[in-house]
Design an enzyme around this catalytic site. Structure first.
Site, mmCIF file in Angstrom:
data_model
loop_
_atom_site.group_PDB
_atom_site.id
_atom_site.type_symbol
_atom_site.label_atom_id
_atom_site.label_comp_id
_atom_site.label_asym_id
_atom_site.label_seq_id
_atom_site.Cartn_x
_atom_site.Cartn_y
_atom_site.Cartn_z
ATOM 1 N N LYS A 271 -55.047 -61.635 36.841
ATOM 2 C CA LYS A 271 -55.752 -60.841 37.872
ATOM 3 C C LYS A 271 -54.920 -60.758 39.145
ATOM 4 O O LYS A 271 -54.712 -59.681 39.693
ATOM 5 C CB LYS A 271 -57.109 -61.492 38.172
ATOM 6 C CG LYS A 271 -57.768 -60.993 39.446
ATOM 7 C CD LYS A 271 -59.147 -61.573 39.643
ATOM 8 C CE LYS A 271 -59.245 -62.713 40.618
ATOM 9 N NZ LYS A 271 -58.916 -62.415 42.019
ATOM 10 N N ARG B 185 -65.566 -60.753 37.479
ATOM 11 C CA ARG B 185 -64.509 -60.231 38.360
ATOM 12 C C ARG B 185 -63.135 -60.707 37.912
ATOM 13 O O ARG B 185 -62.135 -60.047 38.186
ATOM 14 C CB ARG B 185 -64.744 -60.698 39.804
ATOM 15 C CG ARG B 185 -65.928 -60.044 40.472
ATOM 16 C CD ARG B 185 -66.046 -60.473 41.899
ATOM 17 N NE ARG B 185 -64.721 -60.445 42.515
ATOM 18 C CZ ARG B 185 -64.389 -61.050 43.630
ATOM 19 N NH1 ARG B 185 -65.274 -61.738 44.276
ATOM 20 N NH2 ARG B 185 -63.175 -60.968 44.116
ATOM 21 N N LEU C 38 -52.767 -63.097 59.793
ATOM 22 C CA LEU C 38 -51.362 -63.203 59.376
ATOM 23 C C LEU C 38 -50.841 -61.863 58.850
ATOM 24 O O LEU C 38 -49.680 -61.520 59.066
ATOM 25 C CB LEU C 38 -51.201 -64.284 58.296
ATOM 26 C CG LEU C 38 -51.576 -65.701 58.725
ATOM 27 C CD1 LEU C 38 -51.490 -66.663 57.547
ATOM 28 C CD2 LEU C 38 -50.652 -66.177 59.857
ATOM 29 N N PRO D 213 -59.555 -65.027 57.157
ATOM 30 C CA PRO D 213 -59.111 -64.121 58.208
ATOM 31 C C PRO D 213 -57.927 -63.261 57.756
ATOM 32 O O PRO D 213 -57.329 -63.533 56.708
ATOM 33 C CB PRO D 213 -58.670 -65.085 59.326
ATOM 34 C CG PRO D 213 -58.342 -66.356 58.631
ATOM 35 C CD PRO D 213 -59.187 -66.420 57.391
HETATM 36 C C1 UD1 Z 1 -54.880 -65.404 47.032
HETATM 37 C C2 UD1 Z 1 -55.547 -65.310 45.687
HETATM 38 C C3 UD1 Z 1 -56.674 -66.328 45.558
HETATM 39 C C4 UD1 Z 1 -56.144 -67.727 45.849
HETATM 40 C C5 UD1 Z 1 -55.398 -67.755 47.186
HETATM 41 C C6 UD1 Z 1 -54.700 -69.081 47.443
HETATM 42 C C7 UD1 Z 1 -55.293 -62.993 45.088
HETATM 43 C C8 UD1 Z 1 -55.964 -61.688 44.831
HETATM 44 N N1 UD1 Z 1 -56.088 -63.966 45.522
HETATM 45 O O1 UD1 Z 1 -55.861 -65.102 48.031
HETATM 46 O O2 UD1 Z 1 -57.179 -66.275 44.227
HETATM 47 O O3 UD1 Z 1 -57.215 -68.626 45.908
HETATM 48 O O4 UD1 Z 1 -54.381 -66.733 47.217
HETATM 49 O O5 UD1 Z 1 -53.847 -69.395 46.422
HETATM 50 O O6 UD1 Z 1 -54.111 -63.157 44.859
HETATM 51 N N2 UD1 Z 1 -55.146 -67.174 55.973
HETATM 52 C C9 UD1 Z 1 -55.190 -67.045 57.346
HETATM 53 N N3 UD1 Z 1 -54.925 -65.808 57.867
HETATM 54 C C10 UD1 Z 1 -54.589 -64.739 57.087
HETATM 55 C C11 UD1 Z 1 -54.529 -64.907 55.678
HETATM 56 C C12 UD1 Z 1 -54.825 -66.144 55.155
HETATM 57 O O7 UD1 Z 1 -55.476 -67.991 58.083
HETATM 58 O O8 UD1 Z 1 -54.329 -63.660 57.613
HETATM 59 C C13 UD1 Z 1 -55.459 -68.510 55.389
HETATM 60 C C14 UD1 Z 1 -56.670 -68.462 54.451
HETATM 61 O O9 UD1 Z 1 -57.883 -68.603 55.165
HETATM 62 C C15 UD1 Z 1 -56.376 -69.650 53.553
HETATM 63 C C16 UD1 Z 1 -54.842 -69.645 53.440
HETATM 64 O O10 UD1 Z 1 -54.380 -68.886 54.552
HETATM 65 O O11 UD1 Z 1 -56.762 -70.839 54.175
HETATM 66 C C17 UD1 Z 1 -54.306 -69.048 52.171
HETATM 67 O O12 UD1 Z 1 -54.869 -67.757 51.984
HETATM 68 P P1 UD1 Z 1 -54.088 -66.619 51.177
HETATM 69 O O13 UD1 Z 1 -52.918 -67.240 50.507
HETATM 70 O O14 UD1 Z 1 -53.846 -65.481 52.084
HETATM 71 O O15 UD1 Z 1 -55.154 -66.199 50.097
HETATM 72 P P2 UD1 Z 1 -55.433 -64.758 49.527
HETATM 73 O O16 UD1 Z 1 -54.170 -63.961 49.491
HETATM 74 O O17 UD1 Z 1 -56.632 -64.187 50.163
#
Ligand code: UD1
Length: 417
Positions: A22, A398, A125, A122
């Site tokens: 996925k 999903r 980033l 959020p």
């Molecule tokens: C992706 C995966 C999800 C997985 C996650 C972590 C997909 C579709 N989803 O989610 O299944 O659980 O990686 O391996 O690939 N964060 C911030 N600011 C931002 C973005 C993220 O603070 O702008 C934080 C998040 O709250 C979290 C951490 O960074 O604590 C990691 O998030 P991220 O790696 O971005 O997860 P996703 O890409 O949403």
């Protein structure tokens, strides 16, 4: 098909073939927008999140056709416009359309992306990184809007290895003028898969799978044929189900090399493994041992997406297990449901629980509140004595093509109703 009914207590036996990933398929589907051409993505999973992404791509003007062995996306006639609000709100990965649409059309208007309610999630980033590349963001009428008159390469340092933000930088970077050097990038295999697809389309990217990714932008891209890799999280789900129920199974196509942290934990639970190019043979213990501490971490650490399943196994673990969640704060919504099944779990901090293994779980009515927690409840049902009814199953669909069929193939008594 809202519920899954399980009559538990069967040790899993047999062979199951692991679906396409996925988290690799979704950004690659978004990336097809960049080619203005037709791509065939083989082994694309038929899951609700992919259907939602397909519907978003169609709403942007792509022609999408499912074929027996995959999905064909033609993005030659993409038009600018607003994306379907409902699909965006319901799916966090619609966020990777941000980088792709900026690359293709230089502008985006979208609702705040949704997804599982496993934390605040959020997007600071993503915004910070894309701003360095010349993108302007603002909010208007509740919509997130972005434009880039001139998308350009940049030196970007991510303070946290966000998977989604890394993907957005890559998607925008291949279309930007000049080089982008991303430091602090996430290293998840799904990022390597996205880069693999883009490289097949003619992009120049180096360092995928490391903390430093270099993208040489501005190359013209073309369509290609690409195989979506197997889903390490689905493979890990079935592996942990085998740890919880005992028995022995073969995970056909499971990506062994991406599953190091999970196999290490499963080994400490008492499992035995043997892997080959075809997959992983798994032998579960009669009763799982408690692993004293399981802590989630970015790849190559133990995946947050498998934390709830490890918790499920440890409800029967011999001893005490401390489970610490370091990525998403709301992953413990399953705890209450496991307690209904007789599990002994104590919340020992905002991000940790202490699981004291009990000798058996009893079937119960439980409710899935998010995708991975839902799959963990199904494992709980397989491990429990008696009948379990899991509601809220659309969350599970999903990410899992057919979890009931897969577990039935492994001998479980399980149906969706
Ligand atoms: C992706 C995966 C999800 C997985 C996650 C972590 C997909 C579709 N989803 O989610 O299944 O659980 O990686 O391996 O690939 N964060 C911030 N600011 C931002 C973005 C993220 O603070 O702008 C934080 C998040 O709250 C979290 C951490 O960074 O604590 C990691 O998030 P991220 O790696 O971005 O997860 P996703 O890409 O949403």
């Amino acid at each position: 098909m809202d519920s899954i009914r399980i009559r538990g207590g069967v040790a899993l036996q047999g062979n199951v073939c692991i679906q396409g990933s996925k988290n690799a398929a979704l950004p690659i589907l978004a990336a097809t927008l960049l080619t203005g051409d037709s791509s065939l993505l083989k082994n694309c999973p038929r899951i609700a999140d992919v259907y939602a992404m397909v519907s978003l791509l169609k709403s942007l003007g792509c022609t999408v056709n499912w074929q027996e062995n995959g999905i064909e996306v033609d993005s030659s006639r993409v038009r600018r416009g607003k994306m379907q609000s409902e699909a965006v709100k319901g799916m966090r990965s619609s966020l990777c359309l941000l980088g792709a649409l900026l690359g293709r059309c230089s502008e985006v208007a979208m609702e705040h992306p949704g997804g599982c309610c496993i934390g605040a999630r959020p997007i600071d980033l993503h915004i910070y990184a894309l701003e360095q590349m010349g993108v302007d963001f603002w909010c208007e009428d509740g919509m997130l809007r972005a434009t880039a008159d001139r998308l350009h390469g940049a030196g970007i340092v991510l303070p946290k290895p966000s998977v989604g933000a890394t993907e957005n930088v890559i998607l925008a970077g291949v279309c930007a003028e000049g080089d982008t050097i991303l430091e602090g990038a996430a290293r998840e295999p799904e990022i390597t898969a996205l880069c693999g697809y883009l490289k097949c389309c003619g992009a120049w990217i180096e360092g995928a799978g490391t903390e430093r990714i270099v993208i040489r932008g501005g190359r013209s891209l073309y369509g290609t044929e690409f195989t979506i890799p197997a889903d390490r999280i689905v493979a890990g789900t079935y592996l942990l189900a085998c740890m919880g129920t005992g028995g022995s199974i073969f995970l056909e196509r499971a990506p062994r090399e991406e599953m190091g942290a999970v196999l290490e934990v499963a080994e400490r639970m008492g499992g035995h493994f043997c892997s080959s190019d075809e997959g992983i043979y798994v032998q579960g213990p009669v009763r799982p041992r408690a692993v004293s501490r399981i802590e989630t971490a970015p790849y190559p650490g133990f995946p947050t997406d498998l934390q709830s399943m490890a918790l499920a196994v440890e409800t029967l673990g011999e001893g005490e297990s401390l489970i610490e969640e370091t990525i998403f704060e709301n992953r413990f919504r399953v705890v209450e449901e496991f307690r209904r099944m007789g599990a002994c779990i104590e919340q020992v901090g905002e991000r940790s629980v202490l699981v004291r293994g009990v000798s058996s779980l009893r079937g119960a009515d439980v409710d899935a509140k998010e995708l991975r927690g839902g799959a963990a409840l199904v494992i709980g049902g397989l491990m429990a004595q008696g009948k379990t009814n899991v509601t809220g199953c659309p969350f599970i669909y999903r990410g899992y093509e057919n979890i009931c069929r897969d577990f039935r193939e492994l001998g479980a008594r399980i149906i969706s109703v």
